[in-house]
Write an enzyme that holds these catalytic residues in place. Structure first.
Site, PDB file in Angstrom:
ATOM      1  N   CYS A  46     -16.906   6.663  -3.076  1.00  0.00           N
ATOM      2  CA  CYS A  46     -16.804   5.282  -2.593  1.00  0.00           C
ATOM      3  C   CYS A  46     -16.923   5.240  -1.064  1.00  0.00           C
ATOM      4  O   CYS A  46     -16.239   5.981  -0.345  1.00  0.00           O
ATOM      5  CB  CYS A  46     -15.466   4.691  -3.052  1.00  0.00           C
ATOM      6  SG  CYS A  46     -15.170   3.036  -2.407  1.00  0.00           S
ATOM      7  N   CYS A  93     -14.782 -10.232 -17.045  1.00  0.00           N
ATOM      8  CA  CYS A  93     -16.114  -9.766 -16.625  1.00  0.00           C
ATOM      9  C   CYS A  93     -17.164 -10.114 -17.671  1.00  0.00           C
ATOM     10  O   CYS A  93     -18.340 -10.300 -17.339  1.00  0.00           O
ATOM     11  CB  CYS A  93     -16.119  -8.258 -16.410  1.00  0.00           C
ATOM     12  SG  CYS A  93     -15.149  -7.755 -14.982  1.00  0.00           S
ATOM     13  N   ASP A 103       0.780  -1.253   0.000  1.00  0.00           N
ATOM     14  CA  ASP A 103       0.000   0.000   0.000  1.00  0.00           C
ATOM     15  C   ASP A 103       0.802   1.288   0.000  1.00  0.00           C
ATOM     16  O   ASP A 103       0.367   2.278  -0.546  1.00  0.00           O
ATOM     17  CB  ASP A 103      -0.895   0.114   1.255  1.00  0.00           C
ATOM     18  CG  ASP A 103      -2.234  -0.540   1.059  1.00  0.00           C
ATOM     19  OD1 ASP A 103      -2.384  -1.276   0.082  1.00  0.00           O
ATOM     20  OD2 ASP A 103      -3.112  -0.322   1.912  1.00  0.00           O
ATOM     21  N   CYS A 147     -23.390  -0.988  -6.615  1.00  0.00           N
ATOM     22  CA  CYS A 147     -22.708   0.052  -5.822  1.00  0.00           C
ATOM     23  C   CYS A 147     -23.723   1.130  -5.417  1.00  0.00           C
ATOM     24  O   CYS A 147     -24.291   1.804  -6.283  1.00  0.00           O
ATOM     25  CB  CYS A 147     -21.564   0.677  -6.632  1.00  0.00           C
ATOM     26  SG  CYS A 147     -20.800   2.051  -5.742  1.00  0.00           S
ATOM     27  N   CYS A 194     -19.741 -10.201  -6.772  1.00  0.00           N
ATOM     28  CA  CYS A 194     -18.975 -10.665  -7.940  1.00  0.00           C
ATOM     29  C   CYS A 194     -19.086 -12.189  -8.096  1.00  0.00           C
ATOM     30  O   CYS A 194     -18.756 -12.933  -7.170  1.00  0.00           O
ATOM     31  CB  CYS A 194     -17.510 -10.250  -7.787  1.00  0.00           C
ATOM     32  SG  CYS A 194     -16.505 -10.769  -9.192  1.00  0.00           S
TER      33      CYS A 194
END
Ligand code: B12
Ligand code: SF4
Ligand code: SF4
Length: 349
Positions: free
Chosen positions: A210, A184, A129, A194, A244
């Site tokens: 987000c 996808c 990160d 979302c 997903c």
């Protein structure tokens, strides 16, 4: 070269790293282009370190003198689904209920870097990160998985429930090919699911919308128009991964530190959160967990938003107590917003 890679893979396996693959230093142009456009459009919000990195020209190629290979790793952190929070509870994203992954994975990266330095005389810099490195881009290039519309790296073995990390080294290692056939296709479940419409058609997430950003990275007031859309998320958000179809195949994590779930079934009592009076109480409850990133102020701010969305009138009292006790204007305003939303009467006319 392949002997060295095999040695790395063996060490990784002994460290409970699920995937170790090698990427070349050269990334496909789509990655840097996407990153530049994303920052240019302001999608990074207040994460100024991301814009700073672009301005300074810092990237994976500048962190050691002669970088030759990027070792990319993936660590599965999947655990069973949380129970549904009750109306007076909030949800915590899967990754945040166990020991902070930065600490756990850094320990593993250190071991690999030490082997490169002491046994092979190479240089190694590692990041999870924190560095100027597009971890997803290298992971995709090395074949850890592919980048889905939700922008997560989805692997064949663990879906997207994997943390990523990289080690940049001057040791020459043969890059792995990306052979994954996952795609996808026509699916767009994450875009449709979302709640804040943060995912664009073009494989990017606008952080400013987000819930993960709003609950963890964003420091000031949560934009009022987004609050009702944030539902019961107290810290992070898993919706675009939960929906997903590639995540159906995930297996539970092997990492001991990730097996010990430290938050009761990944839900937290809003009443208890709203009653946390000072930093000492906050740390007593959450030390060692990623949740400390928001500090007490951020988590209580989020608890007010979730309480406001809960429809549970029994939370009005703890909110009013917080208003009576708190000097912090941010918390005052969020608690007042929540009380207003809970007690608003539908129009009778
Ligand atoms: C900033 C950041 C965030 C921001 C912005 C996220 C984002 N999507 O950009 C916020 C706070 C919102 C966030 C949220 C989360 N994050 Co985060 N985050 C990061 C961080 C530090 C930098 C990411 C970044 O540079 N974003 C800018 C965008 C432009 O880059 P990108 O996301 O890497 O996207 C690339 C791909 O889209 C690629 N690409 C590939 N194929 C294609 C195809 C096309 C057509 C296009 C256009 C582009 C494209 O191009 C982009 C540039 O390379 C990384 C660690 C790191 N150093 O990389 C972790 C990281 C991405 N986060 C991670 C996680 C776990 C999360 C959360 C799941 C946490 C949670 N549960 O709340 C959510 C997921 C939200 C989401 N759907 O992305 C993991 C992802 C693991 C994985 N399997 O992908 C990472 C890698 C941390 C880690 N070390 O494991 N995160
Ligand atoms: S983490 Fe939640 S808010 Fe963020 S893009 Fe995914 S579904 Fe949307
Ligand atoms: S939910 Fe569908 S569109 Fe989104 S990342 Fe997964 S497969 Fe791709």
């Amino acid at each position: 070269m392949s002997d060295r890679k095999n040695e790395l893979i063996l060490l990784a396996q002994s460290l409970q790293i699920d995937v170790l693959r090698v990427a070349s230093m050269r990334l496909a142009p789509k990655h840097q282009d996407t990153f530049e456009r994303w920052v240019g459009e302001g999608c990074h919000g207040e994460m100024n370190y991301l814009a700073g990195r672009l301005a300074d020209g810092r990237h994976a190629g500048t962190v050691i003198p002669e970088p030759r290979s990027v070792i990319t790793i993936g660590v599965n952190y999947y655990h069973e689904p949380r129970r549904q929070p009750a109306s007076d509870e909030g949800a915590v994203s899967r990754y945040a209920v166990m020991r902070d992954y930065h600490k756990v994975i850094t320990g593993k990266l250190k071991r690999i870097a030490r082997m490169i330095e002491t046994q092979w005389g190479g240089a190694a810099r590692y990041y999870v990160d924190t560095g100027p490195v597009l971890e997803r881009a290298f992971a995709e290039s090395a074949g850890v998985g592919y980048v889905g519309r939700n922008t997560c790296v989805v692997s064949e073995t663990h879906g997207s429930w994997i943390f990523l990390a990289v080690i940049i080294t001057d040791i020459e290692l043969a890059p792995d090919e990306n052979t994954t056939t996952l795609r996808c296709g026509t699916c767009r479940r994450c875009i449709d699911a979302c709640p804040t419409a943060a995912i664009s058609e073009g494989y990017t997430v606008d952080a400013r919308r987000c819930i993960s950003y709003l609950t963890i990275e964003h420091r000031g007031p949560v934009p009022v128009e987004l609050r009702p859309l944030m539902g019961n998320w107290l810290f992070g958000c898993d919706i675009c991964q939960d929906v997903c179809p590639h995540n159906g195949r995930a297996l539970p994590t092997r990492v001991e530190d990730f097996k010990k779930i430290r938050i009761g079934e990944a839900v937290l009592s809003l009443r208890e959160l709203l009653a946390i009076a000072d930093d000492a109480q906050f740390l007593e409850r959450f030390a060692g967990l990623p949740l400390t990133r928001t500090k007490r102020r951020g988590l209580l701010r989020n608890a007010c938003v979730v309480a406001g969305n809960s429809g549970d009138l029994s939370l009005v009292e703890p909110l009013r107590e917080l208003i009576g006790r708190e000097a912090d204007e941010l918390l005052q305003e969020h608690a007042q917003w929540a009380v207003g939303r809970l007690t608003a009467r539908p129009c009778q006319c």
